[in-house]
Scaffold this active site. Structure first.
Site, mmCIF file in Angstrom:
data_model
loop_
_atom_site.group_PDB
_atom_site.id
_atom_site.type_symbol
_atom_site.label_atom_id
_atom_site.label_comp_id
_atom_site.label_asym_id
_atom_site.label_seq_id
_atom_site.Cartn_x
_atom_site.Cartn_y
_atom_site.Cartn_z
ATOM 1 N N CYS A 11 37.807 43.385 41.995
ATOM 2 C CA CYS A 11 36.569 43.022 41.320
ATOM 3 C C CYS A 11 35.375 43.105 42.262
ATOM 4 O O CYS A 11 34.251 42.789 41.881
ATOM 5 C CB CYS A 11 36.687 41.627 40.730
ATOM 6 S SG CYS A 11 37.979 41.546 39.494
ATOM 7 N N LYS A 58 31.941 46.992 41.993
ATOM 8 C CA LYS A 58 31.213 47.079 40.728
ATOM 9 C C LYS A 58 29.726 47.172 41.001
ATOM 10 O O LYS A 58 29.274 47.079 42.156
ATOM 11 C CB LYS A 58 31.541 45.880 39.836
ATOM 12 C CG LYS A 58 31.078 44.554 40.402
ATOM 13 C CD LYS A 58 31.826 43.397 39.804
ATOM 14 C CE LYS A 58 31.637 43.275 38.315
ATOM 15 N NZ LYS A 58 32.317 42.116 37.743
ATOM 16 N N ALA A 94 24.913 37.541 27.295
ATOM 17 C CA ALA A 94 25.707 38.013 28.441
ATOM 18 C C ALA A 94 27.015 37.236 28.505
ATOM 19 O O ALA A 94 27.013 36.037 28.781
ATOM 20 C CB ALA A 94 24.924 37.819 29.726
ATOM 21 N N ASP A 100 31.604 37.870 29.044
ATOM 22 C CA ASP A 100 32.591 38.835 29.517
ATOM 23 C C ASP A 100 33.360 39.465 28.368
ATOM 24 O O ASP A 100 34.182 40.359 28.603
ATOM 25 C CB ASP A 100 33.589 38.137 30.457
ATOM 26 C CG ASP A 100 32.919 37.698 31.736
ATOM 27 O OD1 ASP A 100 32.010 38.416 32.193
ATOM 28 O OD2 ASP A 100 33.273 36.630 32.252
ATOM 29 N N ASP A 134 38.264 45.704 31.311
ATOM 30 C CA ASP A 134 38.097 45.510 32.747
ATOM 31 C C ASP A 134 38.758 46.678 33.452
ATOM 32 O O ASP A 134 39.791 47.181 32.994
ATOM 33 C CB ASP A 134 38.790 44.206 33.193
ATOM 34 C CG ASP A 134 37.774 43.150 33.542
ATOM 35 O OD1 ASP A 134 36.948 43.422 34.412
ATOM 36 O OD2 ASP A 134 37.812 42.062 32.925
ATOM 37 N N ASP A 185 39.509 37.304 30.884
ATOM 38 C CA ASP A 185 38.248 37.120 30.137
ATOM 39 C C ASP A 185 38.509 36.467 28.775
ATOM 40 O O ASP A 185 37.742 35.623 28.326
ATOM 41 C CB ASP A 185 37.549 38.463 29.923
ATOM 42 C CG ASP A 185 36.934 38.988 31.221
ATOM 43 O OD1 ASP A 185 36.603 38.160 32.086
ATOM 44 O OD2 ASP A 185 36.791 40.211 31.350
#
Ligand SMILES: Cc1cc2nc3c(=O)[nH]c(=O)nc-3n(C[C@H](O)[C@H](O)[C@H](O)COP(=O)(O)OP(=O)(O)OC[C@H]3O[C@@H](n4cnc5c(N)ncnc54)[C@H](O)[C@@H]3O)c2cc1C
Length: 753
Positions: A412, A415, A444, A446, A463, A486
Site C-alpha cells: 500500500c 500509490k 471520499a 474506500d 485494491d 475495505d
C-alpha cells in the site's frame, strides 16, 4: 482469465535451500558476495534465526546473550538475493521435484539442498516430550533456559538437575547448568549426568573421557554410567531397571535422530532416517538433490558423528557443488576430517579441549573457544540487535553491503499521494445524479455502495498493489486480505472477488505460470477461510508483480454501514486495532536491513481479517471507522475528521508499533511513500520536543493491510478493548480522543503520553 500481452523472457533456474543450518548459511554468504547467474534462490526455513549450537552451553552458563548465538537468516538471505519462505518444510518429493512448506502449495525446484539438522533421540518415550527439556529444537531449548533458572531460584529444597546424554552436549550442559544454578539455588544444587555407555564421550579418545569425568567429579557432578531412562513422569525419571530418579529439571541431550522430513520422502536413507549422500553431497539416487550437516549420512563414511564441525566443513564443498551443478561443471568431493578440535565449555571460565589424542584444559582453552566461536558468528551477523549493520556486512565487501539498495516500496506504499488524488478528482465534472448511490465519488471513502432494486445495498471495493515482497504466495494472501479489509471496515461481509494480476515482464512462461499459481493459491488461503468466493479475474504483464482484487458484498435493507466519515463527537476516543510499522519494515527488508524476527512478527499479523474488529466496533456503536493503509494513520485520521468540525488529540506513547519499527525509524529508515504522507506534518500541532521523536514517524508510515481505526464513546472503550483482545487484537488500544476544532486548524495535537 484473459491474458492481454506476451513477451519472450527466459525462465530462471530454481534453487531451493531447505533449512538455515551451518552449511547453508555459508552458501548464502557466498551467494551474497557472488550470486549464481540466472538462478532464483529460495530459502525455506521454519524459524527466522538459526542458533549456533557451539555457544549454547555458554548461554546456559550466562556467558552469552541469546542474540549472540543467533544467525539471522533473513537479512543474510536478502543479501544473497534469495526469497525467504518462513514456514517449515513438511514434504519433500524428489520425483515431482517439489518442496512443500506448511500451509502452502508445493514449491518446484531444479536443484534442491537440504540442511535441516536433526532432532533428539527418545522424544517418543512416555512422558519425555511433556516433562523433559530437549536440546532440539535448539531455539526452543535456548528460550526455556530462563525457566530452569526461575525454578531454581524459587526452589525451597535442593534443586535437582538430571542431564541425560553422555556426548559432548550432555557433558557441557551438566557443567554449565551447574555453573549457572549453583549461586542461585538457596537450598543447594544437585546435578547428575546419566548415560548408557561405560564412559562419557564414548566416540572420543579415552584420555579426554578421563579428563572430563575427573573435571565433572571435582565440580560435584555425579555421573550415572550404563543407565537408561525409559519414561518420565512429573518430577521423576523412570529407569530401565525400575529405579525412579527425582528431578526438578530433566535436560534431554540424548543424541541425534533423524528429522522426519527426509525419511518420509522417497529419498534413500540409512536405518536411522538420515539421507544417504555421496561424497559430492548429492543424494544417492538424485543428482539434483544435495543434503548436508546432521540430516545427511555419507555413504563412504557412515560413522561420521552428527556434529556441527562437519556441517561447517561441508559448507564450502556444498557451495562449490551447487555452483558447479548450475554451471554443468565437475563436482568436488568432501572427505570428513579424521580428527577435529574439541572444545568443551565447563561454564566457570574454563574449558577442556582435545586434538590428535591429546587433551588439555584451563581458562586459556575457554578464551580460545570463545575467540573461535565469536569469529565464526561474526561472518554471518549481517545486523546487530537494533538493526545497525553487523560485522558480516563489512566483511562481505561492497557487493553485499546492501548500501545503495534503495528500492521502491510495494504494497500500500505504492500509490498516488492524497493531494494529487484529490486534485485529479476535483478536475472531473460532477457525476450525474443517481439516487441509488449510497457511497460514491461525492463522499471520499474506500468503498462504493449503491442500493439494489430489492432494497439491499451492494458494497464494492477494488485494491491493487505492487508486490511488497518477492514471495508470490504471501503477496496473494495479503493482497486478498487487504482488498476485503475495505468492506470489513464498513462491517460488510465480502462475498465475491475477482483477481487482477500483472505478472513480471521478465518472467518466462514457466515462471509466470508458477507465480500466478502461487499468488492465487495465497489469495484462496485468505478468501476460503472467510467464505469469500474468487469468481474470476484478468492477467496482464508489467515491470513488477502487481496483484489486486475487486470485491463485493451485500447488506440487507436497513443495514448500517460503518462509514469513514460518520457520526462522531467531542469526547469520543480513537481506537487502533493493530500495531503500525509495516511500511518501514518491508522497506528495510528489501535492503537486508530488517531483522528476521521483526519481519516474521509483521508477516504473522498481515493476513488477519479486520472483520471481527469491525463487528465489535459496529455493535458497540462506533461512529466512524477506516482501515489504515497507504496514507498511514495520519492520513486516514485526517480523512475521518474532514468536515466534522472536530480535531484529535493523539498520545505518542500510546501508538502501538511492530517490533523493530521504531528502531528502524530512529535509524532514518523510511518507506518510499513516507515523505508524501509526511506532508501532513504541517497540519499537526507538534510540540518542539516531540518533533524529532522516531515514534512520531509512525503516523506517516504507509501500512499494508493495516488495522482498523474507529471512534467510539469513551465509556464504551474498555468494553471494546476487552472484546478486541478476545478476538485476537491483543495490541488494540486507545490512541487519543476527539476535541473541538482547533483555532489553528490543526487536524491533531500530539501529546507525549
Ligand atoms: C547443546 C548442544 C551443543 C552442541 N555443541 C556442539 C559443538 O560444540 N560442536 C559441534 O560440532 N557440534 C555441537 N553440537 C551438535 C550440533 O548442534 C549439530 O551437529 C549441528 O547443529 C548440525 O548442523 P546442521 O547444519 O546439520 O543443522 P542445524 O544447525 O541444526 O540447522 C538446522 C536448520 O534447519 C531449520 N529447520 C529445521 N527443521 C526445518 C524444516 N522442517 N523446514 C525448514 N527448516 C527447518 C532450523 O531452523 C535450522 O535453520 C551441539 C548440539 C547441542 C544440542
Amino acid at each position: 482469465m484473459a491474458d492481454s500481452s506476451s513477451t519472450q523472457p527466459i525462465d530462471l533456474r530454481e534453487l531451493v535451500l531447505v533449512g538455515a543450518g551451518h552449511s547453508h548459511v555459508q552458501v548464502l554468504r557466498s551467494f551474497a558476495m557472488n550470486p549464481p547467474e540466472r538462478t532464483r534462490v529460495t530459502l525455506i526455513v521454519d524459524l527466522p534465526v538459526a542458533v549456533y549450537s557451539g555457544m549454547v552451553p555458554g548461554l546456559v552458563a550466562g556467558e552469552y546473550r541469546a542474540q549472540d548465538l543467533e544467525i539471522d537468516a533473513v537479512p543474510l538471505a536478502r543479501l544473497a538475493g534469495a526469497r525467504v519462505v518462513l514456514a517449515p518444510a513438511i514434504a519433500f518429493d524428489p520425483i515431482a521435484k517439489t518442496v512443500t512448506p506448511a500451509g502452502r502449495p508445493p514449491i518446484p525446484y531444479d536443484l534442491a539442498s537440504v540442511d535441516i539438522g536433526s532432532t533428539v533421540f527418545g522424544l517418543e518415550l512416555p512422558g519425555i516430550a511433556e516433562h523433559a527439556l530437549p536440546t532440539r529444537p535448539i531455539g526452543r531449548f535456548v528460550a526455556r533456559v530462563a525457566e530452569v533458572e526461575a525454578a531454581a531460584r524459587a526452589a525451597a529444597g535442593p534443586f535437582r538437575v538430571l542431564v541425560v546424554g553422555g556426548g559432548a552436549g550432555g557433558v557441557e550442559l551438566a557443567a554449565t547448568f551447574r555453573a549457572r544454578l549453583a549461586p542461585l539455588a538457596k537450598a543447594g544444587l544437585e546435578v547428575r549426568l546419566l548415560h548408557t555407555g561405560e564412559r562419557l564421550l564414548a566416540t572420543y579418545p579415552s584420555g579426554l573421557s578421563r579428563r572430563v569425568e575427573s573435571a565433572l567429579g571435582r565440580r560435584g557432578i555425579a555421573i550415572l554410567a550404563g543407565r537408561r531412562v525409559r519414561a518420565a513422569e512429573p518430577g521423576v525419571a523412570v529407569l530401565d531397571d525400575g529405579e525412579r530418579l527425582p528431578f526438578d529439571a530433566l535436560v534431554w541431550a540424548s543424541g541425534a535422530t533423524a528429522h522426519p522430513l527426509l525419511p518420509s520422502s522417497s529419498l534413500a536413507c540409512d536405518e536411522r532416517g538420515f539421507a544417504l549422500v555421496r561424497s559430492t553431497l548429492q543424494a544417492r539416487d538424485h543428482d539434483d538433490v544435495f543434503a548436508a550437516g546432521d540430516c545427511a549420512t555419507l555413504i563412504d563414511f557412515p560413522t561420521t558423528p552428527k556434529a556441527g564441525v562437519y556441517a561447517v566443513r561441508q559448507g564450502p564443498v556444498l557451495t562449490a557443488n551447487l555452483r558447479a551443478r548450475l554451471a554443468g561443471e565437475p563436482l568436488r568431493r568432501y572427505r570428513p576430517q579424521r580428527d577435529f578440535l574439541t572444545l568443551l565449555n565447563l561454564g566457570d571460565g574454563t574449558a577442556i579441549g582435545s586434538k590428535w589424542g591429546a587433551s588439555f584444559e584451563g581458562a586459556w582453552v575457554m578464551r580460545w573457544k570463545d575467540w573461535i566461536d565469536r569469529r565464526f558468528m561474526a561472518r554471518f551477523q549481517v545486523l546487530q540487535d537494533d538493526g545497525a549493520p553487523g560485522p558480516a556486512r563489512e566483511q562481505m565487501g561492497e557487493m553485499a553491503t546492501g548500501e545503495g539498495m534503495e528500492m521502491v516500496c510495494g504494497g500500500c506504499a505504492a500509490k498516488l499521494g492524497q493531494e494529487a488524488l484529490d486534485r485529479t478528482l476535483a478536475r472531473l465534472p460532477p457525476a450525474p445524479p443517481a439516487p441509488e448511490v449510497v457511497l460514491g465519488m461525492g463522499e471520499a471513502d474506500d468503498v462504493v455502495a449503491y442500493e439494489l432494486p430489492g432494497g439491499d445495498t451492494l458494497v464494492a471495493s477494488v485494491d491493487f498493489f505492487r508486490a511488497f515482497t518477492d514471495d508470490p504466495f504471501l503477496v496473494g494472501r495479503v493482497a486478498a486480505a487487504n482488498s476485503i479489509s475495505d468492506l470489513e471496515a464498513k462491517a460488510v461481509a465480502p462475498r465475491w472477488a475477482q483477481a487482477l494480476v500483472a505478472l513480471p515482464l521478465a518472467a518466462g512462461e514457466r515462471e509466470a505460470e508458477q507465480t500466478l499459481f502461487q499468488v492465487l493459491a495465497g489469495a484462496r488461503a485468505t478468501f476460503d477461510s472467510l467464505g469469500v468466493r474468487l469468481l474470476g479475474g484478468h492477467t496482464s504483464r508489467a515491470v513488477d508483480l502487481q496483484v489486486g482484487f475487486a470485491v463485493q458484498g451485500v447488506t440487507a435493507p436497513g443495514g448500517r454501514l460503518l462509514r469513514r466519515r460518520g457520526e462522531i463527537a467531542v469526547g469520543d476516543v480513537l481506537v487502533l486495532t493493530r500495531p503500525l510499522g509495516t511500511g518501514v519494515l518491508f522497506h528495510a527488508d528489501m535492503a537486508a536491513r530488517a531483522r528476521g524476527p521483526w519481519l516474521a512478527a509483521a508477516l504473522a499479523g498481515l493476513a488477519a481479517s479486520n472483520a471481527p474488529a469491525a463487528a465489535i466496533a459496529r455493535e458497540l456503536g462506533a461512529g466512524a471507522a477506516t482501515d489504515i493503509t497507504g496514507f498511514g494513520l495520519g492520513g486516514h485520521l485526517a480523512s475521518m475528521l474532514a468536515g466534522s468540525g472536530l480535531a484529535a488529540r493523539l498520545r505518542l506513547a500510546a501508538l502501538p508499533a511492530l517490533a523493530g519499527a521504531v528502531e528502524l525509524l530512529a535509524r532514518g529508515e523510511r518507506s518510499t511513500f513516507h515523505g508524501e504522507n509526511a506532508k501532513l506534518r504541517k497540519a499537526l500541532a507538534i510540540p518542539r520536543e516531540l518533533a524529532t521523536e522516531p515514534r512520531l514517524e509512525l503516523l506517516f508510515d504507509p501500512q499494508t493491510a493495516g488495522g482498523l481505526l474507529f471512534a467510539i464513546a469513551a465509556e464504551r472503550a474498555p468494553g471494546a478493548l476487552s472484546r478486541l483482545a478476545t478476538a485476537g487484537c491483543s495490541q488494540a488500544c486507545v490512541i487519543g480522543e476527539l476535541v473541538p476544532a482547533r483555532p489553528d486548524g490543526a487536524v491533531a495535537e500530539i501529546l507525549p503520553a
